[in-house]
Design an enzyme around this catalytic site. Structure first.
Site, PDB file in Angstrom:
ATOM      1  CG  HIS A  68      -8.221  -9.722  -5.126  1.00  0.00           C
ATOM      2  ND1 HIS A  68      -9.417  -9.058  -5.266  1.00  0.00           N
ATOM      3  CD2 HIS A  68      -7.609  -9.168  -4.057  1.00  0.00           C
ATOM      4  CE1 HIS A  68      -9.510  -8.133  -4.321  1.00  0.00           C
ATOM      5  NE2 HIS A  68      -8.428  -8.175  -3.581  1.00  0.00           N
ATOM      6  NE  ARG A  69     -14.114 -11.926  -1.350  1.00  0.00           N
ATOM      7  CZ  ARG A  69     -15.002 -12.172  -0.400  1.00  0.00           C
ATOM      8  NH1 ARG A  69     -15.859 -13.152  -0.540  1.00  0.00           N
ATOM      9  NH2 ARG A  69     -15.029 -11.437   0.704  1.00  0.00           N
ATOM     10  CE  LYS A 120      -3.582  -9.781  -2.911  1.00  0.00           C
ATOM     11  NZ  LYS A 120      -4.094  -8.417  -2.987  1.00  0.00           N
ATOM     12  CE  LYS A 124      -6.930  -0.861  -2.834  1.00  0.00           C
ATOM     13  NZ  LYS A 124      -8.282  -1.304  -2.925  1.00  0.00           N
ATOM     14  CE  LYS A 140      -3.917  -2.333   0.861  1.00  0.00           C
ATOM     15  NZ  LYS A 140      -5.163  -2.322   0.098  1.00  0.00           N
ATOM     16  CE  LYS A 148     -10.855  -2.857   2.957  1.00  0.00           C
ATOM     17  NZ  LYS A 148      -9.756  -2.010   2.513  1.00  0.00           N
ATOM     18  CB  SER A 189      -7.800 -10.100   2.693  1.00  0.00           C
ATOM     19  OG  SER A 189      -7.459  -8.823   2.224  1.00  0.00           O
ATOM     20  N   GLY A 190      -8.915  -7.732   4.425  1.00  0.00           N
ATOM     21  CA  GLY A 190      -9.869  -6.619   4.410  1.00  0.00           C
ATOM     22  C   GLY A 190     -10.073  -6.018   5.782  1.00  0.00           C
ATOM     23  N   GLY A 191      -9.335  -4.970   6.090  1.00  0.00           N
ATOM     24  CA  GLY A 191      -9.528  -4.268   7.366  1.00  0.00           C
ATOM     25  C   GLY A 191      -8.965  -5.031   8.545  1.00  0.00           C
ATOM     26  CG  PHE A 248      -2.595  -8.410   8.522  1.00  0.00           C
ATOM     27  CD1 PHE A 248      -2.045  -9.667   8.279  1.00  0.00           C
ATOM     28  CD2 PHE A 248      -3.474  -8.259   9.583  1.00  0.00           C
ATOM     29  CE1 PHE A 248      -2.375 -10.757   9.092  1.00  0.00           C
ATOM     30  CE2 PHE A 248      -3.817  -9.344  10.404  1.00  0.00           C
ATOM     31  CZ  PHE A 248      -3.261 -10.591  10.150  1.00  0.00           C
ATOM     32  CG  ASP A 276      -4.334  -3.430  -3.221  1.00  0.00           C
ATOM     33  OD1 ASP A 276      -4.194  -2.591  -2.329  1.00  0.00           O
ATOM     34  OD2 ASP A 276      -5.219  -4.317  -3.183  1.00  0.00           O
ATOM     35  CD  GLU A 277      -8.053  -4.370  -4.839  1.00  0.00           C
ATOM     36  OE1 GLU A 277      -7.315  -5.017  -4.083  1.00  0.00           O
ATOM     37  OE2 GLU A 277      -8.590  -3.309  -4.528  1.00  0.00           O
TER      38      GLU A 277
HETATM   39  C1  CAP Z   1      -7.290  -5.218   1.840  1.00  0.00           C
HETATM   40  C2  CAP Z   1      -7.432  -5.201   0.331  1.00  0.00           C
HETATM   41  C3  CAP Z   1      -8.206  -6.367  -0.196  1.00  0.00           C
HETATM   42  C4  CAP Z   1      -9.651  -6.434   0.176  1.00  0.00           C
HETATM   43  C5  CAP Z   1     -10.179  -7.732  -0.396  1.00  0.00           C
HETATM   44  C6  CAP Z   1      -8.088  -3.924  -0.172  1.00  0.00           C
HETATM   45  O1  CAP Z   1      -6.570  -4.094   2.241  1.00  0.00           O
HETATM   46  O2  CAP Z   1      -6.156  -5.234  -0.260  1.00  0.00           O
HETATM   47  O3  CAP Z   1      -8.153  -6.270  -1.611  1.00  0.00           O
HETATM   48  O4  CAP Z   1      -9.855  -6.364   1.508  1.00  0.00           O
HETATM   49  O5  CAP Z   1     -11.360  -8.041   0.245  1.00  0.00           O
HETATM   50  O6  CAP Z   1      -7.690  -3.530  -1.257  1.00  0.00           O
HETATM   51  O7  CAP Z   1      -8.991  -3.447   0.496  1.00  0.00           O
HETATM   52  P1  CAP Z   1      -6.623  -3.692   3.798  1.00  0.00           P
HETATM   53  P2  CAP Z   1     -11.846  -9.555   0.269  1.00  0.00           P
HETATM   54  O8  CAP Z   1      -5.968  -4.812   4.580  1.00  0.00           O
HETATM   55  O9  CAP Z   1      -5.854  -2.417   3.876  1.00  0.00           O
HETATM   56  O10 CAP Z   1      -8.067  -3.548   4.148  1.00  0.00           O
HETATM   57  O11 CAP Z   1     -10.697 -10.328   0.833  1.00  0.00           O
HETATM   58  O12 CAP Z   1     -13.072  -9.519   1.126  1.00  0.00           O
HETATM   59  O13 CAP Z   1     -12.128  -9.954  -1.140  1.00  0.00           O
HETATM   60 MG    MG Z   2      -6.771  -4.991  -2.244  1.00  0.00          MG
END
Ligand code: CAP
Ligand code: MG
Length: 416
Positions: A262-263, A172, A148, A146, A302, A344-346, A367, A174-175
């Site tokens: 990743h979804r 990883k 992202k 991060k 989150k 993952s996520g928050g 994280f 980011d998406e």
């Molecule tokens: C998490 C994250 C993940 C999402 C994916 C983001 O970052 O990288 O892509 O949480 O959600 O971009 O938000 P944080 P899920 O750790 O900073 O929240 O796993 O529910 O698909």
């Molecule tokens: Mg992400």
């Protein structure tokens, strides 16, 4: 011609779908079920002169109607083995838009073995990933670089390095990071793998980098090949935006890269519990095509994810045999290996005990803000310490007394 036969018992080879169906009026459920089964198999809105007796054998059969829930059995010859887009164009295609229903949700699919064996399934699976990363039984930990987007290749690699030497196993992309003006894919892979090697040397541990290869299919495969040639072991794919066809093409390349799914975008389909496609179905498709790791959400993070749903998905992807329960259909995953659930996520280090309690040890905890919010090195150490404490059944509070990075994390995010 009727598509309802409540005495029908599905054959071994039928594909079975569980739908939640909501017509305008409750009294219209049978009529709506009829239309759904017709449209998703061989029918249309009216009888047609071109229908032939033999073709009726391909008709789907509604064999159970219970309130707003129906089960539909599909003769296997309706489907092309190995062609996920065609299968979904049948059972998850036009029907969502039919006037006969106000809401329709595809809740689960029981995959007929005849179809199942036409898909590769995961190359590695849980055991294969554990063998590669040389971590036997604790949860794997990871971070997402991060911000992202915005870092250049060297800055990206540096953040990854800090996380690896701080103690996480996996870093990883980011998406939404692909090949951008300020961060070119190939240069990022080269720089980050250099840092991975440096971190491995300094820690004596295996470290993994998951570059995001999501792109048009041919380009995605080219990028994955590039990663392989450069000594990478992972490829991350946004499976919904890349699409099922792209994912199948990548898997069928047999590059022997761990595929991390990743979804991003799933919630457009899965979040409305009355209409769309469940994450349970998405998870089954991903396992069948052959990803090794899949985001399944967390109850506490989150992102939206009801506890029952997250736990059910965890079971669906990590077990061999699924027993029918509630609206979950039975399944025997046979040669399709179990895959890693990704939480993952928050998330932050203070949530580790809860995640392990809820999802077990065969999980990957990721994280982003929960590491970089403390400073990457400190955050990664705090995560590693939280996992150590949890695996030794020591409370985080206790462990934090002798581990200052964890103490910093708890003070920041676990005020009470
Ligand atoms: C998490 C994250 C993940 C999402 C994916 C983001 O970052 O990288 O892509 O949480 O959600 O971009 O938000 P944080 P899920 O750790 O900073 O929240 O796993 O529910 O698909
Ligand atoms: Mg992400």
């Amino acid at each position: 011609m009727s598509y309802i036969n409540l005495n029908y018992r599905p054959s071994e080879t039928d594909l079975i779908c569980e739908f939640r169906i909501e017509p305008e009026k409750e009294s219209m459920i049978r009529d709506a079920a009829e239309k759904i089964a017709s449209e998703s198999s061989i029918g249309t809105w009216t009888e047609i002169k071109t229908m032939k007796p033999r073709i009726k054998n391909l008709a789907a059969k509604v064999f159970e109607i219970k309130g707003n829930w129906i089960k539909v059995a599909y003769p296997i010859d309706l489907f092309e083995p190995g062609n996920m887009p065609q299968i979904l164009s049948s059972v998850a295609g036009n029907i969502f838009g039919m006037k006969a229903v106000c809401n329709l949700r595809l809740e689960d699919i029981h995959w007929s073995y005849k179809l199942m064996k036409s898909f590769k399934g995961p190359f590695f699976g849980i055991q294969g990933v554990r063998k590669l990363i040389k971590v036997k039984d604790r949860p794997l930990t990871g971070t997402i670089v991060k911000p992202k987007l915005g870092l250049n290749e060297k800055e990206h690699a540096r953040v990854a390095y800090e996380a690896w030497i701080g103690g996480v196993d996996i870093v990883k992309d980011d998406e939404n990071l692909s090949n951008l003006k300020f961060n070119k894919f190939e240069k990022r892979v080269i720089e980050t793998l250099k840092m991975r090697d440096k971190a491995e040397k300094e820690t004596g541990e295996r470290k993994m980098y998951m570059p995001n290869v999501t792109a048009e299919t041919n380009e995605m495969i080219r990028r994955a090949r590039f990663v392989k040639e450069r000594g990478g072991e992972y490829a991350m794919v946004d499976i919904l935006t890349a699409g099922w066809s792209g994912l199948q093409s990548l898997r069928n390349e047999e590059l022997k890269l761990v595929l991390h799914a990743h979804r991003a975008g799933h919630a457009a389909l899965t979040r409305n519990k009355k209409h769309g496609i469940s994450m349970l179905v998405i998870a089954g498709i991903a396992r069948l095509i052959g990803v090794d790791q899949l985001h399944i959400g967390t109850v506490i993070g989150k992102m939206e994810g009801p506890k029952e749903e997250v736990l059910t998905i965890g079971e669906e992807i990590e077990r061999g045999i699924i027993k029918k329960h509630g609206h979950v259909l039975s399944e025997n995953w046979r040669h399709i290996k179990p895959i890693f659930a990704v939480a993952s996520g928050g998330l932050h280090p203070g949530l580790v005990p809860y995640l392990v309690e809820e999802l077990g040890k065969d999980i990957i905890m990721q994280f982003g803000g929960g590491i970089h919010g403390l400073g990457t090195y400190t955050g990664a150490m705090a995560v590693r310490q939280a996992v150590e404490a949890t695996m030794q059944n020591i409370s985080l509070k206790e462990y934090a007394k002798t581990h200052k990075e964890l103490d910093t994390a708890l003070k920041k995010w676990c005020k009470h």
